[in-house]
Design a protein around this motif. Structure first.
Motif, PDB file in Angstrom:
ATOM      1  N   ASN A 227       0.841  -1.197   0.000  1.00 19.04           N
ATOM      2  CA  ASN A 227       0.000   0.000   0.000  1.00 19.04           C
ATOM      3  C   ASN A 227       0.874   1.245   0.000  1.00 19.04           C
ATOM      4  O   ASN A 227       1.914   1.270   0.652  1.00 19.04           O
ATOM      5  CB  ASN A 227      -0.917   0.010   1.224  1.00 19.04           C
ATOM      6  N   ILE A 228       0.429   2.242  -0.746  1.00 22.82           N
ATOM      7  CA  ILE A 228       1.166   3.501  -0.826  1.00 22.82           C
ATOM      8  C   ILE A 228       0.183   4.654  -0.620  1.00 22.82           C
ATOM      9  O   ILE A 228      -1.018   4.487  -0.791  1.00 22.82           O
ATOM     10  CB  ILE A 228       1.905   3.655  -2.179  1.00 22.82           C
ATOM     11  N   ALA A 229       0.722   5.814  -0.252  1.00 21.38           N
ATOM     12  CA  ALA A 229      -0.112   7.008  -0.093  1.00 21.38           C
ATOM     13  C   ALA A 229      -0.603   7.465  -1.464  1.00 21.38           C
ATOM     14  O   ALA A 229       0.048   7.223  -2.484  1.00 21.38           O
ATOM     15  CB  ALA A 229       0.692   8.109   0.576  1.00 21.38           C
ATOM     16  N   ALA A 230      -1.753   8.130  -1.477  1.00 17.43           N
ATOM     17  CA  ALA A 230      -2.295   8.665  -2.727  1.00 17.43           C
ATOM     18  C   ALA A 230      -1.278   9.592  -3.399  1.00 17.43           C
ATOM     19  O   ALA A 230      -1.132   9.585  -4.628  1.00 17.43           O
ATOM     20  CB  ALA A 230      -3.609   9.396  -2.461  1.00 17.43           C
ATOM     21  N   ALA A 231      -0.566  10.375  -2.581  1.00 17.02           N
ATOM     22  CA  ALA A 231       0.423  11.309  -3.145  1.00 17.02           C
ATOM     23  C   ALA A 231       1.549  10.550  -3.862  1.00 17.02           C
ATOM     24  O   ALA A 231       2.050  10.996  -4.902  1.00 17.02           O
ATOM     25  CB  ALA A 231       1.001  12.196  -2.043  1.00 17.02           C
ATOM     26  N   THR A 232       1.922   9.395  -3.310  1.00 13.20           N
ATOM     27  CA  THR A 232       2.958   8.568  -3.941  1.00 13.20           C
ATOM     28  C   THR A 232       2.450   8.002  -5.261  1.00 13.20           C
ATOM     29  O   THR A 232       3.165   7.998  -6.273  1.00 13.20           O
ATOM     30  CB  THR A 232       3.365   7.418  -2.987  1.00 13.20           C
ATOM     31  N   ALA A 233       1.209   7.532  -5.255  1.00 20.29           N
ATOM     32  CA  ALA A 233       0.602   7.004  -6.485  1.00 20.29           C
ATOM     33  C   ALA A 233       0.526   8.094  -7.542  1.00 20.29           C
ATOM     34  O   ALA A 233       0.832   7.862  -8.719  1.00 20.29           O
ATOM     35  CB  ALA A 233      -0.785   6.440  -6.181  1.00 20.29           C
ATOM     36  N   ALA A 234       0.139   9.292  -7.113  1.00 29.16           N
ATOM     37  CA  ALA A 234       0.014  10.414  -8.049  1.00 29.16           C
ATOM     38  C   ALA A 234       1.377  10.769  -8.640  1.00 29.16           C
ATOM     39  O   ALA A 234       1.480  11.112  -9.822  1.00 29.16           O
ATOM     40  CB  ALA A 234      -0.602  11.618  -7.349  1.00 29.16           C
ATOM     41  N   ARG A 235       2.422  10.658  -7.827  1.00 27.43           N
ATOM     42  CA  ARG A 235       3.766  10.923  -8.330  1.00 27.43           C
ATOM     43  C   ARG A 235       4.184   9.863  -9.352  1.00 27.43           C
ATOM     44  O   ARG A 235       4.833  10.170 -10.339  1.00 27.43           O
ATOM     45  CB  ARG A 235       4.770  10.965  -7.169  1.00 27.43           C
TER      46      ARG A 235
END
Ligand code: PZK
Length: 287
Positions: A144-152
């Motif tokens: 699992n990753i943070a939404a901000a990480t996914a967006a990056r």
């Protein structure tokens, strides 16, 4: 498999082949995994149930997001698909508090950074569905990753589109399932880009292998819910005291038959189509 082309890869229970530069075959076996171990005993027609369900959902959600389905083969277990460039993330949409979401909530009061009210119980319905992105681990478990990480990883604009599409798919399927006595607790989507750069839904979608399906009858938050499809196998494995490492145990005929019946029941409830009709002509799920 003579009409399959070059073998590209194996999932736990599926195989991927290249047909040509633009097309892939995704074929679902009758293998079953439990506690992350593939069992030596197959569930007859399981691959057909999953493929038929995937094709059913692809046909009914193409107005929400285009998908990779080109054709459903008459073996009932093989999809011809458009070749995509898959995103390096997958997204889970959670409508209920289960699995790693429940563990995260117990530890932090949040699920993947989404703060939640205090006092929720295991399996409770969430105030609204949550999107939890993850990276695709080559072997082992998705992280699992943070939404901000996914967006990056995929870009802000594209990630926003992924969020919108995944939530719309979940809401559509959960409402459809609920009206038919099945709770769609959560589900995982994999998306990619086509040659024009359009976001496309890939992989399998809204199957019992990519989702948690619970029978609505007897739903009782405050603990784990029985799985619609795998519960007999899990209960049998638990009764053996097996340590959940490979190899898994052989499954007796009665448990196989009960499990097969549950897969078929899920197919029939969700699609409204008799499974015998699907076997006779798989194209029925596309109409
Ligand atoms: C793709 N996987 C997962 C691995 C399997 C499945 N439409 C697509 N275009 C390009 N790549 C993929 C897809 C799809 N779906 C899917 N890996 C790549 C996978 C191994 C076996 F059955």
């Amino acid at each position: 498999m003579p009409e399959a082309g070059v073998h590209l890869g194996s999932g736990k229970v599926r195989e991927l082949y290249a047909l040509d530069e633009a097309r892939l075959l995704l074929t679902a076996s009758d293998r079953i995994s439990t506690f992350d171990v593939i069992l030596p005993t197959e569930i007859p027609d399981k691959g057909r149930v999953l493929t038929g369900l995937s094709a059913f959902w692809f046909a009914r959600t193409s107005d929400l997001v285009p998908n990779h389905l080109l054709a459903l083969r008459d073996d009932g277990r093989t999809l011809e698909c458009r070749r995509l460039v898959m995103l390096p993330i997958e997204v889970v949409v959670r409508g209920y508090l289960a699995g790693s979401g429940w563990k995260d909530y117990l530890a932090t009061g949040a699920v993947c950074g989404h703060a939640l009210p205090a006092g929720l119980r295991e399996s409770d319905r969430l105030p609204q569905p949550l999107l939890t992105p993850a990276t695709k681990a080559e072997s082992g478990h998705d992280e699992n990753i943070a939404a901000a990480t996914a967006a990056r990883l995929v870009g802000d604009g594209l990630y926003g589109e992924v969020e919108r599409v995944a939530l719309a798919l979940y809401r559509f399927a959960a409402a459809h399932a609920e009206a038919r006595g099945i709770i769609l607790a959560d589900t995982k989507f994999e998306l990619g880009l086509d040659s024009e750069g359009t976001l496309v839904l890939g992989d399998e979608a809204l199957t019992p292998d990519s989702s948690r399906f619970w029978p609505a009858l007897g739903f009782a938050p405050g603990g784990p819910q029985p799985s619609y499809d795998k519960q007999y196998v899990r209960d049998y494995c638990e009764s053996l005291g097996w340590d959940k490492t490979d190899p898994g145990p052989e499954i007796p005929a009665g448990v196989v038959a009960g499990t097969r019946a549950r897969y078929i029941e899920a197919f029939e409830l969700l699609t409204g189509i008799a499974f015998a009709d699907y076997l006779a002509d798989p194209q029925v799920v596309l109409r």
